[in-house]
Design a protein around this motif. Sequence first.
Motif, PDB file in Angstrom:
ATOM      1  N   HIS A 100       0.836  -1.210   0.000  1.00 46.07           N
ATOM      2  CA  HIS A 100       0.000   0.000   0.000  1.00 46.07           C
ATOM      3  C   HIS A 100       0.869   1.259   0.000  1.00 46.07           C
ATOM      4  N   ARG A 101       2.034   1.177   0.655  1.00 44.21           N
ATOM      5  CA  ARG A 101       2.939   2.321   0.617  1.00 44.21           C
ATOM      6  C   ARG A 101       3.440   2.542  -0.822  1.00 44.21           C
ATOM      7  N   PHE A 102       3.746   1.451  -1.523  1.00 44.69           N
ATOM      8  CA  PHE A 102       4.168   1.555  -2.927  1.00 44.69           C
ATOM      9  C   PHE A 102       3.096   2.239  -3.771  1.00 44.69           C
ATOM     10  N   ARG A 103       1.859   1.797  -3.634  1.00 45.11           N
ATOM     11  CA  ARG A 103       0.783   2.381  -4.443  1.00 45.11           C
ATOM     12  C   ARG A 103       0.559   3.855  -4.112  1.00 45.11           C
ATOM     13  N   ARG A 104       0.656   4.205  -2.817  1.00 46.56           N
ATOM     14  CA  ARG A 104       0.478   5.611  -2.437  1.00 46.56           C
ATOM     15  C   ARG A 104       1.585   6.475  -3.042  1.00 46.56           C
ATOM     16  N   LEU A 105       2.827   6.032  -2.945  1.00 43.62           N
ATOM     17  CA  LEU A 105       3.951   6.815  -3.460  1.00 43.62           C
ATOM     18  C   LEU A 105       3.837   7.005  -4.972  1.00 43.62           C
ATOM     19  N   VAL A 106       3.432   5.958  -5.684  1.00 44.63           N
ATOM     20  CA  VAL A 106       3.288   6.074  -7.143  1.00 44.63           C
ATOM     21  C   VAL A 106       2.180   7.061  -7.485  1.00 44.63           C
ATOM     22  N   ALA A 107       1.075   6.987  -6.752  1.00 44.49           N
ATOM     23  CA  ALA A 107      -0.035   7.910  -7.018  1.00 44.49           C
ATOM     24  C   ALA A 107       0.394   9.349  -6.755  1.00 44.49           C
ATOM     25  N   GLU A 108       1.105   9.586  -5.663  1.00 48.28           N
ATOM     26  CA  GLU A 108       1.571  10.941  -5.363  1.00 48.28           C
ATOM     27  C   GLU A 108       2.557  11.429  -6.419  1.00 48.28           C
ATOM     28  N   ALA A 109       3.413  10.547  -6.894  1.00 46.56           N
ATOM     29  CA  ALA A 109       4.401  10.939  -7.905  1.00 46.56           C
ATOM     30  C   ALA A 109       3.723  11.398  -9.182  1.00 46.56           C
ATOM     31  N   ALA A 117       8.611  14.059  -7.919  1.00 42.36           N
ATOM     32  CA  ALA A 117       8.178  12.780  -8.488  1.00 42.36           C
ATOM     33  C   ALA A 117       9.326  11.794  -8.553  1.00 42.36           C
ATOM     34  N   GLU A 118      10.502  12.272  -8.941  1.00 47.71           N
ATOM     35  CA  GLU A 118      11.640  11.349  -9.043  1.00 47.71           C
ATOM     36  C   GLU A 118      11.963  10.738  -7.695  1.00 47.71           C
ATOM     37  N   ALA A 119      11.954  11.565  -6.647  1.00 48.89           N
ATOM     38  CA  ALA A 119      12.250  11.053  -5.312  1.00 48.89           C
ATOM     39  C   ALA A 119      11.174  10.073  -4.851  1.00 48.89           C
ATOM     40  N   LEU A 120       9.908  10.396  -5.117  1.00 49.01           N
ATOM     41  CA  LEU A 120       8.815   9.514  -4.696  1.00 49.01           C
ATOM     42  C   LEU A 120       8.888   8.162  -5.403  1.00 49.01           C
ATOM     43  N   LEU A 121       9.178   8.179  -6.687  1.00 45.97           N
ATOM     44  CA  LEU A 121       9.263   6.924  -7.434  1.00 45.97           C
ATOM     45  C   LEU A 121      10.475   6.102  -7.003  1.00 45.97           C
ATOM     46  N   GLU A 122      11.578   6.769  -6.687  1.00 48.52           N
ATOM     47  CA  GLU A 122      12.746   6.038  -6.195  1.00 48.52           C
ATOM     48  C   GLU A 122      12.410   5.328  -4.888  1.00 48.52           C
ATOM     49  N   ARG A 123      11.671   6.016  -4.017  1.00 48.29           N
ATOM     50  CA  ARG A 123      11.270   5.386  -2.751  1.00 48.29           C
ATOM     51  C   ARG A 123      10.318   4.217  -3.002  1.00 48.29           C
ATOM     52  N   ALA A 124       9.383   4.400  -3.947  1.00 49.04           N
ATOM     53  CA  ALA A 124       8.414   3.347  -4.233  1.00 49.04           C
ATOM     54  C   ALA A 124       9.105   2.110  -4.785  1.00 49.04           C
ATOM     55  N   LEU A 125       9.971   2.290  -5.756  1.00 51.43           N
ATOM     56  CA  LEU A 125      10.652   1.155  -6.377  1.00 51.43           C
ATOM     57  C   LEU A 125      11.652   0.511  -5.416  1.00 51.43           C
ATOM     58  N   ARG A 145       0.415 -11.424  -7.969  1.00 54.88           N
ATOM     59  CA  ARG A 145       1.807 -11.221  -8.340  1.00 54.88           C
ATOM     60  C   ARG A 145       1.896 -10.622  -9.752  1.00 54.88           C
ATOM     61  N   ARG A 146       1.086 -11.158 -10.679  1.00 52.95           N
ATOM     62  CA  ARG A 146       1.103 -10.636 -12.050  1.00 52.95           C
ATOM     63  C   ARG A 146       0.600  -9.188 -12.090  1.00 52.95           C
ATOM     64  N   THR A 147      -0.432  -8.886 -11.321  1.00 54.05           N
ATOM     65  CA  THR A 147      -0.952  -7.510 -11.272  1.00 54.05           C
ATOM     66  C   THR A 147       0.114  -6.552 -10.747  1.00 54.05           C
ATOM     67  N   LEU A 148       0.757  -6.952  -9.677  1.00 53.32           N
ATOM     68  CA  LEU A 148       1.761  -6.076  -9.073  1.00 53.32           C
ATOM     69  C   LEU A 148       2.987  -5.940  -9.958  1.00 53.32           C
ATOM     70  N   ARG A 149       3.313  -7.018 -10.688  1.00 49.11           N
ATOM     71  CA  ARG A 149       4.444  -6.932 -11.613  1.00 49.11           C
ATOM     72  C   ARG A 149       4.179  -5.848 -12.656  1.00 49.11           C
ATOM     73  N   ALA A 150       2.921  -5.791 -13.140  1.00 49.93           N
ATOM     74  CA  ALA A 150       2.564  -4.760 -14.119  1.00 49.93           C
ATOM     75  C   ALA A 150       2.626  -3.372 -13.503  1.00 49.93           C
ATOM     76  N   GLU A 151       2.190  -3.242 -12.241  1.00 50.64           N
ATOM     77  CA  GLU A 151       2.256  -1.935 -11.561  1.00 50.64           C
ATOM     78  C   GLU A 151       3.710  -1.498 -11.374  1.00 50.64           C
ATOM     79  N   ARG A 152       4.543  -2.431 -11.036  1.00 48.43           N
ATOM     80  CA  ARG A 152       5.965  -2.103 -10.861  1.00 48.43           C
ATOM     81  C   ARG A 152       6.569  -1.663 -12.187  1.00 48.43           C
ATOM     82  N   TRP A 153       6.221  -2.386 -13.273  1.00 52.06           N
ATOM     83  CA  TRP A 153       6.742  -2.035 -14.588  1.00 52.06           C
ATOM     84  C   TRP A 153       6.310  -0.629 -14.983  1.00 52.06           C
ATOM     85  N   ALA A 154       5.067  -0.304 -14.726  1.00 53.95           N
ATOM     86  CA  ALA A 154       4.569   1.033 -15.064  1.00 53.95           C
ATOM     87  C   ALA A 154       5.290   2.102 -14.251  1.00 53.95           C
ATOM     88  N   ALA A 155       5.545   1.812 -12.984  1.00 59.24           N
ATOM     89  CA  ALA A 155       6.260   2.777 -12.137  1.00 59.24           C
ATOM     90  C   ALA A 155       7.687   2.979 -12.632  1.00 59.24           C
TER      91      ALA A 155
END
Length: 923
Positions: A100-109, A117-125, A145-155
């Motif tokens: 959930h922290r990953f999803r929040r950081l990506v949304a804020e970025a 945004a760069e700092a937020l995405l670095e923290r998320a990844l 796992r497949r859903t999250l893999r796609a979210e990570r790729w997009a981030a």
Amino acid sequence: MVEFRLLGPVEARVDGEPVELGPARQRSVLAALLADANRLVPVDQLIDRVWADRPPLRARESLHSYLSRLRHSPAGAGLEIRRLPGGYVPQVDPDAVDLHRFRRLVAEAREAGDDEAEALLERALGLWRGDALADLDTPWAGDLRRTLRAERWAARLDHADVRLRRGRHAELLADLTAWTAEDPLDERLAGQVVLCLYRGGRQAEALEHYERLRHRLAEELGADPSPPLRELHQRILRGDPELTGEDAAAVPDRFPAAPPSFVGRAGELAALTRDADEGPVVQISALAGAGGVGKTWLVLHWAATHRDRFPDGRLFADLHGFSSASAPLEPSVVVRGFLGALGVAPARVPADPEARTALYRKLVAGKRILVVLDNAADADQVVPLLPDSPTCTTVVTSRRHLAPLITRHGARHLQLDILSHGEARALLTERLGPARLAAEPQAAEDLIGLCGRYPLALAIVGRHAHTRPHIPLAEFAAELRDIGLDAFDHEDPSVSLPAVLSWSLRALTSEQRTVFALLGIAPGPDIGLPAAAALAGSSPQRTAKALTMLEEASLLSRRPGGRYAMHDLIRDYAAATAGHELRPPEREAALRRVLGCYLHTAHAADRHLDPHRQAVPLAAAGAPHPLRDDAAALDWFDSEHANLLAAQRAAAAAGWHDVVWQLAWGLHTFQNRRGMLTDRLAVWRTALDSTAHLADPVATCRAHRLLADVQANLGRHDEAVGHLREAVSLAEGTGEQTEQGLAQHGLSWVWQLRGDDRRALDHATRALELFRALGKPVWEARELNQVGWLAAQVGEHETARSHCEAALALHRRHGDTHAEADTLDSLGYIECRTGHHEPAIAYYRRALTLYRDRGNTFQVADTLDRLGQPLAALGHRGEARTAWREALELYRQQNRAREAERVRRQLDALDGEPATARVPAGH
């Protein structure tokens, strides 16, 4: 704090430490709940997530069992599992779950500007530790796992877009090319690769990459590239000037190499990092320290280890504020160099210095750039070089404190001191290897001590030893002892400690240089303002200003209580400066002034502690530093004791023998009350040696007598008697009846310690007769107490009581509170010996109050020792134990081993019959 991790194997951590989560099914239950934090998860859905189409016969009971175990596990402190109709609600702080922290950081970025945004995405990844739910193999886990893999790729692609917009194409290309192997048909990724290649001047390769993707899409999917990718292709063909991007210029990195090796400084490195993280303000750290203490190496090491913080570049300038260069660099010269590093052609650099600074600040505005301004002379040199953008970080090093940067520009001051012992040893180990230090451990410790843990000194010694591996370390240590500061000299001024220190003197006024030099010859490890003013022969106000400027130049450190101190090597350099720049008469006059200040203040303080003690005429000129009362006198002695000992040694070395014994006289009461037997012994031995050079038999008599007092306390009774007999002989030869009486008192005390109370009583009676004949009521009262005490020792209790009561009346009449405490202690002993324990306790406690008020810890120990006896006799064992424990600690602090051992035995026997044997202490 509890943290849950799903972006990798399922884990929980409590305060950073992993905790056991049980078997795979139980971890599945936890993951199935946390995936829907703070939302109702129906029971059937929970069972399906954990067991899919193979639930056990009693799936609900098994589920309940797993939930119960989770509630009672360490991880349960951060997760409340609530049972509601139809299912369970996992109540948890979303930020405690990495998913959930990953999803929040990506949304804020995606809502933020590029910098944030760069700092937020670095923290998320950075939250990912591999495949999500990597240790779970249920169908539900695979789907998530497949859903999250796609979210990570997009981030990751979002992150790449931000970096491309900020001109970071050069460092991105390798990553993007590698990602292409993971998904060769991703058109967004292909566009990023094409743009990177084009901005890097590789247009043909960019067009080739586009064509390969177009053919592959047609063959495998029967589709054309997307409109955005086709548009990018057309812009490249047109040579669109906007496609290069405004920030696509080369990233400036004019920076020296980091030190090849670096040890320690963890606190200072952390402070620099904290300063850089301060938030939306202009970041400036002002790092101050003496020459050769390691400021530049610290900053270069920090910059190298935090290079990723400054993707837009790094700028460095040695301002030559303190160096062998002819003069500090002009700020306009430095700005010209910075503009060149930022890509400004020489023809475009403005001629006007203010215009240059304005252009420089415009070019770095909004960028994450590190600016290091090394070796600054003063704040005026630095201010034109400061960026005014909160995205930039500036670190300034100087030997000065640069107060205007702190007060006007909000810089955070960081003082760099010498290394810790562990850091100093690590530095030598790194230079010489652990085997060489292990082969000569004592020599290694000697080198660390002789270098004073000063980084440049250690580096010089390390260089000498490293280039001469066949020479034992002990030889280098011996050389340092013999040669001193000259051992750190070198023809190359940049690696010569004396030369490096000399550059700090250039900015000082003549008066400040003189004060610096004189501080090198001042006795003692530190100095207060009154003594420094006497040393300088100036007013306290002028001296305080000079000391402040020396502190600003990092040549002097201010300590609590208004004390000033130099590092030993800087002090050696100051002494050498005094030898070169001041004539011998100037140095001698300064030393006489500071010794006179110490001598007069010590005698004034001694009068506060014992106003009834004899005053002696002082030989040295000087005026005492005013002290309000005996508490202030004790504080002054505590602060200056080491300096007074050094002052006596300096007087002895100079042959000023009257000052030597008079300093011992001024120290006597304080050292006696503090129980400083070892220091008292050294002081009076030196004093006795000096009186041999004086035509003053009374001074010699006093030295014998007071040296005997120390010897007696140390159990050296024969030596004490010898000195006292010399004192009696000298006093009788000069007709000094006061000294005769005091010497007789001393003999009484020694014979008492030797166990001959009757002989001790005879000497005390003789002393009492002398004091009465002299008409000295204060000394008469003190000797009445001594006679009373000794009468009690031989069993003459009524005689003892009458003498002590008479003494008490005289003490109170003349306001002699310290002697009053002695007599109260004696009366306590008399009452205890005659079985009157309650009044004994009262006397002892009144004595303790007076002793403590006067800071007499020596007698406090003895009275506490005696107080324990009546307390134990009355069955107050807890109070007796408290008294004896404090006495034991004081005896140990005072190095009174015999007394400490006796009290320890009393404590051991406290649970048995209370002891009645007593070894008396004198008054």
